[in-house]
Scaffold this motif. Structure first.
Motif, mmCIF file in Angstrom:
data_model
loop_
_atom_site.group_PDB
_atom_site.id
_atom_site.type_symbol
_atom_site.label_atom_id
_atom_site.label_comp_id
_atom_site.label_asym_id
_atom_site.label_seq_id
_atom_site.Cartn_x
_atom_site.Cartn_y
_atom_site.Cartn_z
ATOM 1 N N GLU A 70 0.813 -1.216 0.000
ATOM 2 C CA GLU A 70 0.000 0.000 0.000
ATOM 3 C C GLU A 70 0.849 1.269 0.000
ATOM 4 O OE1 GLU A 70 -3.378 2.031 2.813
ATOM 5 O OE2 GLU A 70 -3.283 -0.166 2.731
ATOM 6 N N ALA A 71 1.948 1.269 0.739
ATOM 7 C CA ALA A 71 2.800 2.461 0.823
ATOM 8 C C ALA A 71 3.389 2.856 -0.528
ATOM 9 C CB ALA A 71 3.929 2.227 1.826
ATOM 10 N N PHE A 72 3.482 1.897 -1.461
ATOM 11 C CA PHE A 72 4.075 2.178 -2.767
ATOM 12 C C PHE A 72 3.048 2.218 -3.893
ATOM 13 C CE2 PHE A 72 7.488 0.452 -0.173
ATOM 14 C CZ PHE A 72 8.386 1.495 -0.272
ATOM 15 N N GLU A 73 1.786 2.022 -3.548
ATOM 16 C CA GLU A 73 0.710 2.105 -4.542
ATOM 17 C C GLU A 73 0.336 3.581 -4.674
ATOM 18 O OE1 GLU A 73 -0.740 0.974 -7.465
ATOM 19 O OE2 GLU A 73 -0.505 -0.869 -6.321
ATOM 20 N N THR A 74 1.160 4.301 -5.422
ATOM 21 C CA THR A 74 1.064 5.761 -5.512
ATOM 22 C C THR A 74 0.793 6.203 -6.948
ATOM 23 O OG1 THR A 74 3.423 5.977 -5.994
ATOM 24 C CG2 THR A 74 2.762 6.009 -3.650
ATOM 25 N N GLU A 75 0.599 7.489 -7.098
ATOM 26 C CA GLU A 75 0.456 8.082 -8.417
ATOM 27 C C GLU A 75 1.705 7.797 -9.274
ATOM 28 O OE1 GLU A 75 -0.174 12.552 -10.290
ATOM 29 O OE2 GLU A 75 0.582 12.349 -8.248
ATOM 30 N N ILE A 76 2.877 7.823 -8.648
ATOM 31 C CA ILE A 76 4.117 7.564 -9.371
ATOM 32 C C ILE A 76 4.144 6.121 -9.873
ATOM 33 C CG2 ILE A 76 6.641 7.380 -9.145
ATOM 34 C CD1 ILE A 76 5.544 10.282 -9.386
ATOM 35 N N MET A 77 3.743 5.177 -9.053
ATOM 36 C CA MET A 77 3.702 3.778 -9.490
ATOM 37 C C MET A 77 2.731 3.629 -10.660
ATOM 38 S SD MET A 77 4.882 0.724 -9.292
ATOM 39 C CE MET A 77 5.722 0.510 -7.734
ATOM 40 N N ALA A 78 1.601 4.282 -10.590
ATOM 41 C CA ALA A 78 0.639 4.227 -11.696
ATOM 42 C C ALA A 78 1.249 4.821 -12.967
ATOM 43 C CB ALA A 78 -0.637 4.965 -11.317
ATOM 44 N N MET A 79 1.989 5.902 -12.825
ATOM 45 C CA MET A 79 2.650 6.514 -13.982
ATOM 46 C C MET A 79 3.697 5.566 -14.575
ATOM 47 S SD MET A 79 3.166 10.415 -12.586
ATOM 48 C CE MET A 79 4.082 10.965 -14.034
ATOM 49 N N ILE A 80 4.449 4.893 -13.723
ATOM 50 C CA ILE A 80 5.473 3.959 -14.202
ATOM 51 C C ILE A 80 4.821 2.793 -14.935
ATOM 52 C CG2 ILE A 80 7.245 2.304 -13.484
ATOM 53 C CD1 ILE A 80 7.884 4.285 -11.163
ATOM 54 N N ARG A 81 3.744 2.258 -14.380
ATOM 55 C CA ARG A 81 3.042 1.141 -15.041
ATOM 56 C C ARG A 81 2.506 1.574 -16.402
ATOM 57 N NH1 ARG A 81 0.417 -0.041 -9.675
ATOM 58 N NH2 ARG A 81 1.676 -1.730 -8.827
ATOM 59 N N LYS A 82 1.907 2.743 -16.450
ATOM 60 C CA LYS A 82 1.370 3.265 -17.710
ATOM 61 C C LYS A 82 2.504 3.466 -18.713
ATOM 62 C CE LYS A 82 -1.292 6.958 -19.750
ATOM 63 N NZ LYS A 82 -1.654 8.348 -19.676
#
Length: 97
Positions: A70-82
């Protein structure tokens, strides 16, 4: 931009490209090159914290091999996945998996 900000971006990009795990390098390096200059200071903090984690964990979270804490499920992680997904789609047929 200030010298401190420029130095921070250079360090972050270097860390993203030199992970020690090639698969992570090939996602995080281009992501940092493309997006880091436009991230806010808070977003850069999140990315730096993410880059402190192990390469294999980060990679597993990005590609969905393991659930992201949860601590790393961030906007940045979403951007990296995209970013990874879009980069994969833009590759010519027959260029890797």
């Amino acid at each position: 931009m200030t010298i401190d900000h420029d130095a921070r971006l250079r360090r972050l990009k270097f860390r993203a490209w030199h992970r020690g795990f090639r698969e992570a390098d090939l996602i995080l390096g281009p992501f940092a090159e493309t997006h880091a200059p436009s991230l806010t200071p808070d977003q850069l903090d999140v990315l730096e914290t993410l880059l402190e984690q192990s390469d294999r964990e980060i990679y597993a979270w990005i590609v969905g091999q393991e659930p992201t804490p949860e601590a790393f499920e961030t906007e940045i992680m979403a951007m990296i996945r995209k970013f990874r997904f879009e980069a994969h789609l833009s590759r010519p047929p027959g260029d890797g998996a």
